[in-house]
Design a protein around this motif. Sequence first.
Motif, short mmCIF file in Angstrom:
data_model
loop_
_atom_site.label_atom_id
_atom_site.label_comp_id
_atom_site.label_asym_id
_atom_site.label_seq_id
_atom_site.Cartn_x
_atom_site.Cartn_y
_atom_site.Cartn_z
N PHE A 1 0.85 -1.19 0.00
CA PHE A 1 0.00 0.00 0.00
C PHE A 1 0.89 1.23 0.00
CE2 PHE A 1 -2.50 3.47 1.69
CZ PHE A 1 -3.66 3.34 0.95
N PRO A 2 0.88 2.01 -1.10
CA PRO A 2 1.71 3.23 -1.16
C PRO A 2 1.09 4.32 -0.29
CG PRO A 2 0.38 3.06 -3.14
CD PRO A 2 0.11 1.81 -2.35
N MET A 3 1.93 5.15 0.29
CA MET A 3 1.44 6.18 1.22
C MET A 3 1.67 7.60 0.77
SD MET A 3 2.33 4.76 5.00
CE MET A 3 1.82 3.14 5.60
N VAL A 4 2.59 7.84 -0.16
CA VAL A 4 2.91 9.22 -0.50
C VAL A 4 3.30 9.32 -1.97
CG1 VAL A 4 5.35 8.96 0.18
CG2 VAL A 4 4.30 11.24 0.19
N VAL A 5 2.92 10.44 -2.60
CA VAL A 5 3.33 10.74 -3.97
C VAL A 5 4.67 11.47 -3.91
CG1 VAL A 5 2.78 12.03 -6.06
CG2 VAL A 5 0.96 10.87 -4.80
N GLY A 6 5.71 10.84 -4.41
CA GLY A 6 7.03 11.46 -4.41
C GLY A 6 7.09 12.64 -5.36
N PRO A 7 8.02 13.58 -5.15
CA PRO A 7 8.11 14.78 -5.99
C PRO A 7 8.56 14.45 -7.41
CG PRO A 7 9.97 14.65 -4.48
CD PRO A 7 9.05 13.54 -4.10
N ARG A 8 7.74 14.79 -8.39
CA ARG A 8 8.02 14.47 -9.79
C ARG A 8 8.82 15.57 -10.48
NH1 ARG A 8 5.82 10.04 -7.60
NH2 ARG A 8 4.65 8.75 -9.05
N TYR A 9 9.80 15.16 -11.28
CA TYR A 9 10.49 16.10 -12.17
C TYR A 9 9.60 16.33 -13.39
CZ TYR A 9 13.71 17.93 -15.65
OH TYR A 9 14.29 18.70 -16.62
N ILE A 10 9.43 17.59 -13.78
CA ILE A 10 8.52 17.94 -14.86
C ILE A 10 9.29 18.52 -16.04
CG2 ILE A 10 6.47 19.27 -15.50
CD1 ILE A 10 5.97 17.18 -13.31
N PRO B 1 1.11 18.24 -19.48
CA PRO B 1 0.09 19.29 -19.41
C PRO B 1 -0.73 19.29 -18.12
CG PRO B 1 -0.53 17.61 -21.01
CD PRO B 1 0.87 17.31 -20.61
N ASP B 2 -0.60 18.24 -17.30
CA ASP B 2 -1.31 18.21 -16.02
C ASP B 2 -0.34 18.22 -14.84
OD1 ASP B 2 -0.23 15.70 -16.37
OD2 ASP B 2 -1.99 14.60 -15.69
N ALA B 3 0.84 18.80 -15.04
CA ALA B 3 1.89 18.77 -14.01
C ALA B 3 1.40 19.32 -12.67
CB ALA B 3 3.11 19.55 -14.48
N SER B 4 0.59 20.37 -12.70
CA SER B 4 0.13 21.00 -11.45
C SER B 4 -0.83 20.10 -10.68
CB SER B 4 -0.55 22.34 -11.76
OG SER B 4 -1.70 22.14 -12.58
N ARG B 5 -1.27 19.02 -11.29
CA ARG B 5 -2.19 18.10 -10.61
C ARG B 5 -1.46 16.90 -9.99
NH1 ARG B 5 -7.52 18.91 -11.32
NH2 ARG B 5 -7.94 16.74 -10.73
N ILE B 6 -0.19 16.73 -10.28
CA ILE B 6 0.55 15.57 -9.75
C ILE B 6 1.74 15.99 -8.90
CG2 ILE B 6 -0.15 14.07 -11.66
CD1 ILE B 6 2.66 14.43 -12.85
N THR B 7 1.80 17.27 -8.52
CA THR B 7 2.92 17.78 -7.73
C THR B 7 2.39 18.47 -6.47
OG1 THR B 7 2.91 19.79 -9.09
CG2 THR B 7 4.48 18.06 -9.68
#
Length: 790
Positions: A171-180, A203-209
């Motif tokens: 079970f993953p707990m956190v979204v790691g910081p993505r390079y865009i 184009p959806d970078a602001s939704r995954i960071t």
Amino acid sequence: MHRKLLGFLVILMATAAFAAPGQQQVREGSLAILGKDGQAQALCPLKHTDVRAEISGFITRVTVTQQFWNPSKEKIEAVYVFPLPQNAAVDDMTLKVGDRTVRGLIKRREEALAIYQAARQAGHVAALLDQERPNIFTQSVANIMPGENVTVEISYVELLKYEAGSYEFVFPMVVGPRYIPGTPISKDAKQGGGWAPDTTRVPDASRITPPVTPPGTRAGHDISIEVKLDAGVPIEEYRSTSHMITSERTGSSNAVIRLKELAVIPNKDFILKYDVAGGKIEDALLTHKGKTGGFFTFILQPPDHIAESEVTPREIVFVIDTSGSQSGFPLEKSKKLAELALAHLHPQDTFNIITFAGNTQILFDEPVPATEKNLDRARALLANLTGGGGTEMMKAIRASLDPSDSQKHLRVVLFFTDGYVGNDMEIIGEVQKHPNARVFSLGIGNSVNRFLLDKMAEAGRGEVEYVTLERDADPVVQRLFERVRTPVLTDISIDWGGLPVVMVQPERIPDLFSAKPVIVTGRYAGPGQGIIRLRGKRAGLPFVREIKVNLPADEPRHDVLATLWARNRIDSIMCKDWAGMQQGAPQKDLKEQIVALGLQFRLMTQFTSFVAVEEMTVTEGGQPRTVQVPVEMPEGVSYQGVFGDKDEETKNRAYAPTSSGVGGGVGKIFNGGVMVRQAAEAPAPPARPMSVEDRKRADMAAKLHPTLMAAVECLQRNVKKPCGPAPGSKLSIQIWLSDKSPATLAQLKALGFELVLDPKTAKLVIGRLPVEKLEALAKLAVVRYVAPQV
């Protein structure tokens, strides 16, 4: 102590009040994050996440309960970006407000958004669940009143990973910081509240960071996990390789496992492994036959692994991620793995090393023999590697895989990375273009991007291995080279013996590199009995296994098989256009296939979302203030390595990105260092200016459901043979409005709209309208969205 309170306190008191930094002190009743100076840094509306998993054999059903609370003096909207397993089939969402429960509806994504926005504006408590990636989701909850609690439950099913007698639940707990990567689309255009701007390549970078807590603070919410295990066969041992657990055995094949600390900081994956008696599984066929048809899942035991009599030379390329997120311990782990791997090379092997961060470096001009001199150069390179910069993974993908296109011998590429990039699907599509190579992924870290790493290995016809920072590296490398040199079974196919099966997934069965089963799902049109044959090659020799099969005429059990088949089918469709999926605009027929499956099987997809509105209560006081729920930095990942050394003001911008600006230009730093672009990157080609007609059509398409848009275009073509509803026919529709005044209703009536239902608690009307009036309806400024009434 398992949780380290690094210079901060999270204070939870009895009554409600919250003060923004620099304005007021935190008073009683607030949930606030305090920094080292004792001052409040942010509001955290997510109070707690509770995870309950029930495992039965190969299948697990998981319920995730997110408890939101508003400790401020004004009503808020909470937005939380969080992970789920990459193979999860999310099939339910419910909203609980007080003693009232509202089950979520599955809708087209744009339709769900319109319903949510209308409810938000009307003052209703509402929840919207979107899928950004197969392993990243956004939960939005609108109009949480001061002091109020709102609970959202999400449910999913998943097939567990099995290998050599051991099952694994993650079970993953956190979204790691993505390079865009890419160029910002515009200065102010951001779909979401993340720290990164939307770019030409993501184009959806602001939704995954989502905003990340700076050093010395934490997000203020925690997580609890309980797993009820029914293995179906005796359990020999169970253990968590990530967390301290407590447990109780309730039978030879049953146990209940919990986190030892009931509330844990959500900053790394929870991993539970358990071994079953015998060490091998049996061939198994699960079926379901109900109103929606027949579905099956085959779990076919692999053959025993045998060693090759001769060692076949390999060309092995090591690709090592040295970006900022790998800085420190993760990179040291990668270097250790690579050093051990070099020791496993045979003299007749050739090899090379490629490192990537902002730039890509290649040790040798071409792969060289594994001589001691060449190995010494490789070890010297590894010894001097340091972490820093962005994660320009695409350059490394091309550098490592392009040479394989014109060669006859097999190139094996080993990727060492955490996969923290936003252009996941673009990368998977690139791997798919190189069939003459085998790609093996090694996920290095405690919260890696398993979606990307799984799919890279799948597209590259290889295997994936995950190495946590605490895990011993030696057995990982030993197992890796056994897999590289001698696959268990290759060229796999299934002869169905004339049975009425259709739409089998995966369409192409991958080679087996380890002692894990072949799992296929499919549909069947009618009952049947027969023998299927699993064929392949083992150590170059033909292999056949025969299995007796019975597809029943009626089988009400195992209805979850329909959900799992649909989820696998969606996966198969996405594979046909990864580049389009990355941009959110795949080939139209593929998108519609995914939408149809999502709606029919009540499944979250990239293009379908869950929405729930509690209409019993209407809140007052204007629009809610939106609060992004911050996330923890994954354990072992350096904040400075990702965001760089920044002053306090810049840290606050990363933490609360709604107040941050967007930088620009080659080589500049965007929002703290993650968006470093290299001068070598070619600028994106300028977009073709939209004509006036194109703009009108785009504006209309934004308001009309695709079915209604198609009806308008059919009328516009003026074809002799109707391709949609005949002129003069009336359609039953729902209209979401920005204003529902008598003047607006008069406008609708003037178009011929017949009112059927007028909910008093929402800016929504339901009724009938002549089809030829749809275009005029879409032009009204007060109309937000129009959809068929179903």
